[in-house]
Design a protein around this motif. Structure first.
Motif, PDB file in Angstrom:
ATOM      1  N   GLU A 173      10.738  30.921 -13.121  1.00 32.07           N
ATOM      2  CA  GLU A 173      10.212  31.400 -13.892  1.00 32.07           C
ATOM      3  C   GLU A 173      10.846  32.410 -15.210  1.00 32.07           C
ATOM      4  OE1 GLU A 173       5.425  32.499 -14.719  1.00 32.07           O
ATOM      5  OE2 GLU A 173       6.042  33.249 -12.508  1.00 32.07           O
ATOM      6  N   ILE A 174      10.189  32.051 -16.477  1.00 26.29           N
ATOM      7  CA  ILE A 174      11.198  33.090 -17.681  1.00 26.29           C
ATOM      8  C   ILE A 174      10.089  33.311 -18.422  1.00 26.29           C
ATOM      9  CG2 ILE A 174      12.049  32.328 -19.958  1.00 26.29           C
ATOM     10  CD1 ILE A 174      13.547  29.782 -18.455  1.00 26.29           C
ATOM     11  N   ILE A 189       8.314  28.214 -27.476  1.00 27.89           N
ATOM     12  CA  ILE A 189       7.983  26.516 -27.061  1.00 27.89           C
ATOM     13  C   ILE A 189       9.768  25.545 -27.020  1.00 27.89           C
ATOM     14  CG2 ILE A 189       8.408  24.907 -29.178  1.00 27.89           C
ATOM     15  CD1 ILE A 189       5.695  26.175 -29.563  1.00 27.89           C
ATOM     16  N   VAL A 190      10.918  26.767 -27.546  1.00 28.71           N
ATOM     17  CA  VAL A 190      12.355  26.833 -27.778  1.00 28.71           C
ATOM     18  C   VAL A 190      12.243  26.636 -26.083  1.00 28.71           C
ATOM     19  CG1 VAL A 190      14.486  27.437 -27.907  1.00 28.71           C
ATOM     20  CG2 VAL A 190      12.204  28.213 -29.269  1.00 28.71           C
ATOM     21  N   ILE A 191      12.169  27.758 -24.909  1.00 29.05           N
ATOM     22  CA  ILE A 191      12.382  27.551 -23.311  1.00 29.05           C
ATOM     23  C   ILE A 191      12.052  26.457 -22.931  1.00 29.05           C
ATOM     24  CG2 ILE A 191      11.227  28.507 -21.693  1.00 29.05           C
ATOM     25  CD1 ILE A 191      11.814  31.283 -22.511  1.00 29.05           C
ATOM     26  N   ALA A 192      11.007  26.024 -23.229  1.00 32.23           N
ATOM     27  CA  ALA A 192      10.441  24.461 -22.708  1.00 32.23           C
ATOM     28  C   ALA A 192      10.875  22.919 -23.542  1.00 32.23           C
ATOM     29  CB  ALA A 192       8.582  23.923 -23.670  1.00 32.23           C
ATOM     30  N   TRP A 272      13.001  36.634 -21.415  1.00 34.08           N
ATOM     31  CA  TRP A 272      14.028  36.224 -21.812  1.00 34.08           C
ATOM     32  C   TRP A 272      13.436  37.125 -22.923  1.00 34.08           C
ATOM     33  CZ3 TRP A 272      15.712  30.762 -22.187  1.00 34.08           C
ATOM     34  CH2 TRP A 272      17.291  30.301 -21.328  1.00 34.08           C
ATOM     35  N   TYR A 273      14.355  36.204 -23.854  1.00 33.38           N
ATOM     36  CA  TYR A 273      15.014  37.096 -25.182  1.00 33.38           C
ATOM     37  C   TYR A 273      13.012  37.538 -25.634  1.00 33.38           C
ATOM     38  CZ  TYR A 273      18.891  35.022 -24.859  1.00 33.38           C
ATOM     39  OH  TYR A 273      20.333  34.339 -24.143  1.00 33.38           O
ATOM     40  N   ILE A 351       3.523  24.866 -11.001  1.00 39.16           N
ATOM     41  CA  ILE A 351       4.844  24.855 -10.815  1.00 39.16           C
ATOM     42  C   ILE A 351       5.278  25.184 -11.262  1.00 39.16           C
ATOM     43  CG2 ILE A 351       4.301  24.167  -7.985  1.00 39.16           C
ATOM     44  CD1 ILE A 351       5.137  22.077  -9.029  1.00 39.16           C
ATOM     45  N   MET A 352       4.914  25.306 -12.603  1.00 39.99           N
ATOM     46  CA  MET A 352       5.614  24.897 -14.558  1.00 39.99           C
ATOM     47  C   MET A 352       6.228  26.322 -14.661  1.00 39.99           C
ATOM     48  SD  MET A 352       3.975  21.540 -16.225  1.00 39.99           S
ATOM     49  CE  MET A 352       5.405  21.992 -17.686  1.00 39.99           C
TER      50      MET A 352
END
Length: 406
Positions: A173-174, A189-192, A272-273, A351-352
């Motif tokens: 998970e991020i 959004i970029v991760i998606a 993340w970032y 689970i997303m």
């Protein structure tokens, strides 16, 4: 057939292509069983003697993250565990922190790399050294910013044992680390978008099939059976491979190992970032290597494919609007591009790795990713290579040792 009819057909074909793309992404995503679900019935606490597990963590200037991440590992319920921390030429307090952690916990061993051999990436070299020292029957390669649920390691090893696996990847998970809502959403959004391309490109539904050539790996969680890893060409084969985590999956599959990939939401996560600019810089070394294969021709072709998927239907639909005044196709594209992905994701929200509504912004995510791809290629080409962990690697040497083709 009139020109207007051709435009209508073009838009409908583009919509169909988008639906096919989303279907394949969803199919691959659904095929990733959740770690918590597939280990519910496994005897996690009834195994008399769990095999020895060595966790290997390379760290370079990770003073801000490594202690919190290690705290989660130290709370693991796994009974037969040791941890190798490798300080890869850090210039901050990373070395002092891992020395202190090693004094506090007898399961932790600290290593310090002071010199890097020629034609080795620092991280891969650190993994290579630690693997030589590791004593575990199973090895887990992970990063210094990854956090684990106490049962994660027990569940992963039990799953590998139950299915006779040689390699297991668990996708984390991020969580964006920024406190700004706008920055969080932009990064998410970029991760998606990145996750969608990852699911589409790596054929994850086929990874567990023995007769398939599909492979996968992520830096957050790559667990291998040591006896199977020893049959591979080893880290020396990947010594100049930037996407070494995927390379490990490739090595394990090509050597005859049995692989699988699971969804780790709820059991493994990382932040993340902190903002979009940090993300863009962070992907600088990866996109030209992974997506472009260090080739402008390949990168531009893939950029064109993605741009066509995103932009072409809008251009054609706008042309229809200018000619006929009908905004029907523009409305249809907005529904298909922005609403359908989010609605389809709702049943799987637990689970997303990102919130379902963010999938409604996939077109925006892809626009940003296209920019990151082009910037990565331009910066690496202009510099003549990449800087990573304080070392410069020439483009010619990276191309010469490229191992993973996506």
């Amino acid at each position: 057939m009139t020109f207007l009819d051709a435009l209508w057909i073009l838009v409908l074909l583009c919509i169909l292509a988008w639906l096919v793309f989303c279907t394949l992404v969803a199919w691959n995503g659904i095929s990733l069983y959740a770690l918590g679900d597939v280990t519910k019935e496994l005897p996690l606490t009834q195994i008399a003697e769990m095999p020895r597990l060595t966790v290997i963590i390379p760290a370079c200037n990770e003073a801000d993250t490594i202690e919190d991440a290690l705290q989660s590992l130290r709370q693991s319920t796994y009974p037969n565990l040791d941890i190798i921390l490798i300080n890869d030429r850090s210039t901050d307090e990373t070395g002092a922190i891992i020395n202190r952690l090693a004094r506090q916990d007898k399961r932790i061993f600290s290593f310090h790399v002071t010199e890097l051999p020629i034609d080795w990436l620092g991280k891969v070299h650190a993994l290579h050294l630690a693997t030589q020292y590791a004593k575990g029957d199973f090895l887990l390669y992970t990063d210094a910013d990854v956090h684990f649920h106490p049962d994660t390691l027990s569940r992963a090893v039990a799953y590998m044992q139950a299915h006779a696996l040689d390699h297991l990847t668990v996708l984390p998970e991020i969580r964006p680390s920024s406190s700004s809502v706008l920055s969080q959403n932009l990064v998410s959004i970029v991760i998606a978008g990145f996750a969608a391309l990852f699911l589409y490109g790596l054929r994850l539904r086929n990874v567990r099939k023995p007769d398939s050539t599909a492979f996968v790996g992520v830096g957050a969680f790559n667990m291998v059976r040591r006896s199977a890893f020893d049959k591979t060409r080893g880290w020396a084969w990947l010594k100049m491979e930037v996407i070494d985590d995927v390379g490990l999956g490739k090595m394990m599959k090509e050597s005859g190992g049995k692989s699988d990939a699971l969804n780790g939401v709820g059991f493994i996560h990382l932040e993340w970032y902190s903002d979009l600019l940090a993300l863009i810089r962070g992907f600088e070394k990866n996109f030209f290597a992974g997506i472009g294969q260090y080739s402008w021709k390949i990168l531009l072709w893939r950029t064109l494919q993605l741009a066509t998927l995103v932009f072409l239907p809008y251009l054609a639909a706008y042309w229809v609007f200018k000619i006929s005044g009908s905004a029907f196709l523009l409305g249809m594209i907005l529904i298909v591009h922005w609403i359908i992905p989010a609605v389809f994701a709702l049943p799987f929200r637990k689970i997303m790795p990102v919130k379902p509504y963010l999938l409604g912004f996939l077109p925006l995510g892809f626009v940003i990713i296209i920019g990151i791809m082009l910037r990565s290629a331009w910066v690496v080409t202009r510099k003549g290579g990449i800087y990573w962990r304080g070392t410069f690697y020439s483009l010619s040497s990276l191309r010469g040792e490229k191992r993973v083709t996506l």
